[in-house]
Design an enzyme around this catalytic site. Structure first.
Site, PDB file in Angstrom:
ATOM      1  CG  ASP A   1     -12.532  -6.417  16.289  1.00 43.69           C
ATOM      2  OD1 ASP A   1     -12.488  -7.450  15.612  1.00 43.69           O
ATOM      3  OD2 ASP A   1     -12.609  -6.435  17.529  1.00 43.69           O
TER       4      ASP A   1
ATOM      5  CE  LYS B   1      -7.440   9.810  24.370  1.00 41.19           C
ATOM      6  NZ  LYS B   1      -6.858   9.422  25.670  1.00 41.19           N
ATOM      7  N   GLY B   2      -6.974   6.635  18.257  1.00 42.16           N
ATOM      8  CA  GLY B   2      -6.142   5.666  17.549  1.00 42.16           C
ATOM      9  C   GLY B   2      -5.618   6.112  16.200  1.00 42.16           C
TER      10      GLY B   2
ATOM     11  CD  GLU C   1     -11.521   3.693  13.319  1.00 41.85           C
ATOM     12  OE1 GLU C   1     -10.686   4.472  13.811  1.00 41.85           O
ATOM     13  OE2 GLU C   1     -12.529   3.293  13.937  1.00 41.85           O
ATOM     14  CG  ASP C   2      -7.620   2.913  15.184  1.00 42.18           C
ATOM     15  OD1 ASP C   2      -8.787   2.649  14.804  1.00 42.18           O
ATOM     16  OD2 ASP C   2      -7.324   3.039  16.388  1.00 42.18           O
TER      17      ASP C   2
ATOM     18  CE  LYS D   1      -8.050  -6.619  15.783  1.00 43.93           C
ATOM     19  NZ  LYS D   1      -8.396  -6.853  17.197  1.00 43.93           N
TER      20      LYS D   1
ATOM     21  CG  PHE E   1      -6.149  -6.351  21.443  1.00 46.91           C
ATOM     22  CD1 PHE E   1      -7.444  -5.875  21.228  1.00 46.91           C
ATOM     23  CD2 PHE E   1      -5.207  -5.499  21.997  1.00 46.91           C
ATOM     24  CE1 PHE E   1      -7.783  -4.569  21.581  1.00 46.91           C
ATOM     25  CE2 PHE E   1      -5.553  -4.194  22.358  1.00 46.91           C
ATOM     26  CZ  PHE E   1      -6.841  -3.736  22.155  1.00 46.91           C
TER      27      PHE E   1
ATOM     28  CG  ASP F   1      -5.461   2.493  23.402  1.00 50.42           C
ATOM     29  OD1 ASP F   1      -6.166   2.315  22.386  1.00 50.42           O
ATOM     30  OD2 ASP F   1      -5.942   2.619  24.544  1.00 50.42           O
TER      31      ASP F   1
HETATM   32  P1  IMP Z   1     -15.101  -2.230  15.979  1.00 50.35           P
HETATM   33  O1  IMP Z   1     -16.248  -1.318  16.240  1.00 50.35           O
HETATM   34  O2  IMP Z   1     -15.324  -3.585  16.590  1.00 50.35           O
HETATM   35  O3  IMP Z   1     -14.746  -2.323  14.516  1.00 50.35           O
HETATM   36  O4  IMP Z   1     -13.869  -1.691  16.786  1.00 50.35           O
HETATM   37  C1  IMP Z   1     -13.120  -0.658  16.321  1.00 50.35           C
HETATM   38  C2  IMP Z   1     -12.433   0.071  17.432  1.00 50.35           C
HETATM   39  O5  IMP Z   1     -12.017  -0.774  18.496  1.00 50.35           O
HETATM   40  C3  IMP Z   1     -11.147   0.692  16.869  1.00 50.35           C
HETATM   41  O6  IMP Z   1     -11.382   2.010  16.456  1.00 50.35           O
HETATM   42  C4  IMP Z   1     -10.194   0.598  18.028  1.00 50.35           C
HETATM   43  O7  IMP Z   1     -10.280   1.750  18.830  1.00 50.35           O
HETATM   44  C5  IMP Z   1     -10.668  -0.575  18.832  1.00 50.35           C
HETATM   45  N1  IMP Z   1      -9.914  -1.801  18.500  1.00 50.35           N
HETATM   46  C6  IMP Z   1     -10.360  -2.889  17.841  1.00 50.35           C
HETATM   47  N2  IMP Z   1      -9.412  -3.821  17.708  1.00 50.35           N
HETATM   48  C7  IMP Z   1      -8.304  -3.297  18.305  1.00 50.35           C
HETATM   49  C8  IMP Z   1      -6.962  -3.788  18.494  1.00 50.35           C
HETATM   50  O8  IMP Z   1      -6.568  -4.885  18.092  1.00 50.35           O
HETATM   51  N3  IMP Z   1      -6.122  -2.939  19.149  1.00 50.35           N
HETATM   52  C9  IMP Z   1      -6.479  -1.728  19.620  1.00 50.35           C
HETATM   53  N4  IMP Z   1      -7.718  -1.234  19.447  1.00 50.35           N
HETATM   54  C10 IMP Z   1      -8.622  -2.005  18.803  1.00 50.35           C
HETATM   55 MG    MG Z   2      -8.977   2.262  21.264  1.00 50.44          MG
END
Ligand code: IMP
Ligand code: MG
Length: 186
Positions: free
Chosen positions: A109, A49-50, A105-106, A137, A158, A165
């Site tokens: 990470d 949803k982000g 994408e929001d 990040k 975070f 969210d």
């Molecule tokens: P990744 O797969 O580790 O890159 O994580 C990406 C997903 O984790 C994003 O699409 C977010 O939904 C969630 N996410 C990662 N970091 C944050 C944060 O700081 N705040 C909120 N959601 C996050």
């Molecule tokens: Mg999320």
């Protein structure tokens, strides 16, 4: 800009990206995308949803026809970290054959979510797949991904707001802020 409601919330820390900075950067990305996709209308794929707030603003900053679709993924793991095991919870309605896909994408990470999504979408014979991530990040990526469009590089705290969210809260905060409250168990 002061924002008493959110400033007073003890679980919210400093503003990382202000509402104004977000608006300015989204406008710039829109200008860049308008030029890059001239004559080849993109299909914007929002990752729910982000990304819903970012995609809504970004779509209107692109002064060219676009189509919109959404998908939802769930990653196994705790509420604030990703395991890298991703599952499609809601798939796209669109056929991607020969489409110019722009994944919206929001936040990136570890990069594992996007790396899974990209691989999955590439298997559907699109003409192209590019990624537009609002936030990246710093120093956290475990998967090498080619992020063509990035809004901001931010420290690895975070964060919440502008669609992001923690346990479904704070998506409507207009800035991106550090979250420093209790970590919910899921
Ligand atoms: P990744 O797969 O580790 O890159 O994580 C990406 C997903 O984790 C994003 O699409 C977010 O939904 C969630 N996410 C990662 N970091 C944050 C944060 O700081 N705040 C909120 N959601 C996050
Ligand atoms: Mg999320």
């Amino acid at each position: 800009m002061t924002d008493d409601r959110w400033d007073a919330d003890p679980d919210l820390g400093p503003v990382v990206v202000s509402e104004k900075a977000l608006a300015e950067r989204v406008a710039e990305l829109g200008t860049e995308l308008t030029a890059d996709y001239e004559g080849r209308p993109p299909l914007l794929v929002g990752v729910l949803k982000g990304a819903f707030v970012f995609m809504s603003d970004l779509a209107r900053a692109i002064r060219q026809p676009v189509e919109i679709d959404v998908m939802a993924v769930a990653s196994y793991g705790s509420a604030t970290t990703t395991s890298g095991v991703v599952r499609i919870v809601k798939d796209l309605d669109s056929d991607l054959t020969d489409r110019h896909v722009l994944v919206v994408e929001d936040i990136v990470d570890s990069g594992l979510t996007l790396s899974y999504i990209r691989r999955n979408l590439l298997a559907r014979q699109p003409a192209s797949v590019e990624i537009c991530a609002l936030l990246v990040k710093e120093g956290r990526q475990r998967a090498r991904i080619d992020l063509k469009y990035v809004g901001f590089h931010i420290p690895p705290d975070f964060v919440v707001g502008y669609g992001l969210d923690v346990a479904e809260r704070y998506r409507n905060v207009p800035d991106v802020r550090v979250y420093r409250g209790p970590v919910p168990v899921d």
